[in-house]
Design an enzyme around this catalytic site. Structure first.
Site, short mmCIF file in Angstrom:
data_model
loop_
_atom_site.label_atom_id
_atom_site.label_comp_id
_atom_site.label_asym_id
_atom_site.label_seq_id
_atom_site.Cartn_x
_atom_site.Cartn_y
_atom_site.Cartn_z
N ASN A 145 53.26 42.48 40.14
CA ASN A 145 54.47 42.40 40.98
C ASN A 145 55.75 42.81 40.26
OD1 ASN A 145 54.32 40.06 39.50
ND2 ASN A 145 54.80 38.69 41.19
N LYS A 168 49.34 45.03 28.04
CA LYS A 168 48.19 45.28 28.93
C LYS A 168 48.70 45.06 30.36
CE LYS A 168 44.67 43.94 31.47
NZ LYS A 168 44.81 44.55 32.82
N PRO A 169 48.97 46.17 31.07
CA PRO A 169 49.47 46.01 32.44
C PRO A 169 48.34 45.69 33.42
CG PRO A 169 49.28 48.35 31.91
CD PRO A 169 48.85 47.58 30.67
N ALA A 170 48.71 45.21 34.60
CA ALA A 170 47.71 44.97 35.66
C ALA A 170 47.08 46.31 36.05
CB ALA A 170 48.39 44.34 36.87
N GLY A 221 50.83 35.70 35.24
CA GLY A 221 49.72 35.95 36.15
C GLY A 221 49.31 34.67 36.84
N SER A 222 48.08 34.65 37.33
CA SER A 222 47.63 33.49 38.09
C SER A 222 47.19 32.37 37.15
CB SER A 222 46.47 33.91 38.99
OG SER A 222 45.44 34.45 38.19
N GLU A 243 53.25 32.10 32.07
CA GLU A 243 54.09 32.08 33.28
C GLU A 243 53.15 32.29 34.46
OE1 GLU A 243 57.19 31.43 33.50
OE2 GLU A 243 57.77 31.54 31.40
N LEU A 244 52.87 31.22 35.21
CA LEU A 244 51.76 31.28 36.15
C LEU A 244 52.21 31.15 37.61
CD1 LEU A 244 49.34 29.20 33.92
CD2 LEU A 244 49.66 31.68 33.98
N CYS A 277 56.39 35.07 42.12
CA CYS A 277 55.87 33.77 41.69
C CYS A 277 56.74 32.63 42.19
CB CYS A 277 55.78 33.73 40.18
SG CYS A 277 57.33 34.18 39.37
N GLU A 373 48.66 29.22 47.42
CA GLU A 373 49.78 30.15 47.21
C GLU A 373 49.54 31.40 48.05
OE1 GLU A 373 49.94 32.05 43.31
OE2 GLU A 373 52.09 32.36 43.50
#
Ligand code: NAP
Ligand code: MG
Length: 472
Positions: A145, A168-170, A221-222, A243-244, A277, A373
């Site tokens: 995002n 390491k990107p998504a 991320g999640s 950071e979730l 988030c 979520e």
């Protein structure tokens, strides 16, 4: 595009690639490598050398290079933002803002590093100093995002602190990140110091988490991925910063300015199509104003323009993928099946688009009111009668990233804000509020650690005591 290992465009050793899709029209924009665990090991070895080189420079030398890097990001702002909008479906104006923020973060952390001083501690006999040293190799794993803004939030402090960085990107959004890495290296960051590796979380992310060559991992991320990474990092005592996810609530009291509350709700939940988030994901509204709030919200939503991210009049684009939009549809349908009433939206179209959706008759025992979520433009409205009830609904989630309370009575709102069980509490706003200075981070299952100028630079460093015995 290829990865950057030591400044060299690099393919996966087995030649495998994956497609990067434009979510607006499902066209293939480009491909990127699917790195193997051996490739990961290789790039980490280069990064270890880079950490020695970068760590041995003075803070001033590093800061000068990072100031150039910040300027280079602005010179290349348009190109990076175009790639970002293509791969995310984010309105172009918002993508420009992400690059600008990343530049500010590189500059700001370099400035802060220049003024991070040590300590001398009291002792009758000895001379005790406290100094800071880089951690070594810091891995930054980013979500789909905000790949560029979070590149700044993670690599900015890591580099200013003297660490080498591997990004390491998504898998959905690697392109702007790869190009930004190229820009940063061209601007003067030594090629051994900054790298980007692409491939799936389950292979590349896992290899990074398991490697003893990594000194810290910063993930956005999640929560489930965060737990997986922490479990693997535990074996090497690798530091983690997490950071979730979130399911933030905003409480709208009976004395609130309803037009203001509606405007805040829209800004908070429409931005990035609700894939944020700390977006408000639960609207906890006093029963006496619930109907007026809902009606005004629906009216404003129906006037929004949804469409092409490159059309400057678009308020909202699509979701990150067809499957993401299908997941939102399923979550909304399940909530309606459980008894919620859909006042507008509730519809997926053109594969990856989802209409802004307002749900009422949402009760506090539904999953949407607790830990489900929804990463999309969905406004569940939950009614309450007393302040205690509102707080109990807000705090019943296992997440606690941020929260909000809207009221014209500041004393009452402050009392509620203090009891919000989250890393942030915004009065007269929704929880979606973040500046680069604030420590941004979650309570409970929303994470560990914070991001922002106040604390992150120090978190990216070791604290070391050097003692000269018998000086006095
Ligand atoms: P995600 O699926 O958790 O993925 C995040 C990153 O982790 C991606 O780069 C992913 O790679 C990687 N990954 C996946 N499995 C991994 C594993 N086993 N080991 C190591 N890395 C792995 O999250 P997302 O879908 O991109 O983003 C949405 C989530 O992020 C939401 O829950 C949202 O709330 C949260 N988020 C939090 C913040 C915050 O600051 N707190 C900000 C933004 C988003 P692949 O893409 O290759 O799978
Ligand atoms: Mg994902």
């Amino acid at each position: 595009m290829e990865m950057f290992f030591g400044g060299i465009p690099t393919a996966a050793s087995n030649g495998k690639t994956m497609n990067v899709i434009n979510p607006i029209n499902q066209e293939i924009i480009d491909t990127v490598p699917c790195a193997t665990p051996e490739d990961v090991n290789h790039v980490l070895s280069i990064a270890q050398d880079g950490a020695k080189l970068w760590g041995s420079k003075t803070t001033e030398e590093r800061a000068d290079i990072l100031f150039n890097a910040a300027d280079a990001l602005i010179s290349e702002q348009g190109t990076i933002a175009t790639l970002l909008s293509k791969e995310t479906g984010k309105p172009y104006k918002q993508s420009l803002g992400c690059v600008d923020l990343a530049s500010q973060l590189f500059r700001g952390y370099a400035e802060k590093a220049k003024h991070l001083y040590g300590h001398i501690l009291p002792s009758a006999d000895d001379f005790i100093t406290v100094q800071r040293e880089p951690l070594g190799v810091v891995v930054c794993i980013t979500p789909f995002n905000f790949p560029i803004e979070l590149y700044g939030h993670k690599a900015g402090p890591a580099l200013a602190a003297g660490n080498a960085v591997v990004i390491k990107p998504a898998s959905d959004t690697p392109l702007a990140t790869i190009y930004m890495t190229e820009v940063l290296i061209r601007s003067g960051i030594p090629a051994e110091v900054l790298h980007v590796v692409t491939g799936s979380g389950s292979i590349v992310g896992r290899a990074l988490s398991e490697s003893p060559k990594v000194n810290a991992i910063s993930l956005t991320g999640s929560t489930s991925v965060g737990i997986d990474i922490m479990e693997h990092c535990a074996k090497n005592m690798t530091r983690t910063f997490m950071e979730l996810g979130g399911n933030d609530g905003v409480i709208i009291l009976d004395d609130a300015d309803i037009d203001h509350a509606v405007a805040e709700a829209i800004n908070g939940r429409i931005y990035n199509a609700g894939q944020v988030c700390c977006a408000p994901k639960r609207f906890i509204v006093h029963n006496s104003i619930l109907d007026e709030f809902s009606e005004k919200l629906v009216k404003r939503i129906l006037a929004l323009k949804i469409g092409d991210p490159f059309d400057p009049s678009s308020d909202m684009g699509c979701l990150i993928s067809e499957s993401a939009a299908a997941e939102v549809a399923e979550q909304v349908n399940n909530t309606i099946a459980a008894g919620a009433k859909c006042l507008c939206g509730g519809e997926r179209y053109d594969k990856s688009f989802y209409r802004p959706t307002v749900l009422t008759n949402v009760t506090q025992d539904m999953p949407i009111s607790k830990d489900m979520e929804i990463f999309g433009p969905v406004f569940p409205i939950i009614g309450f009668d007393t302040d205690e009830e509102a707080l109990s609904i807000l705090n019943q989630s296992s997440y606690g990233l941020s929260g909000g309370v809207i009221s014209n009575n500041t004393r009452r709102a402050f009392g509620i804000a203090k009891q919000i069980d989250a890393g942030g509490a915004i009065i007269n706003g929704v929880g979606m509020y973040r500046t680069i200075h604030m420590p941004f981070g979650g309570y409970k299952k929303s994470g560990i650690g914070t991001e922002g100028f106040l604390e992150t630079l120090q978190e990216m460093m070791h604290t070391k005591s050097i003692v000269l015995k018998g000086l006095h």
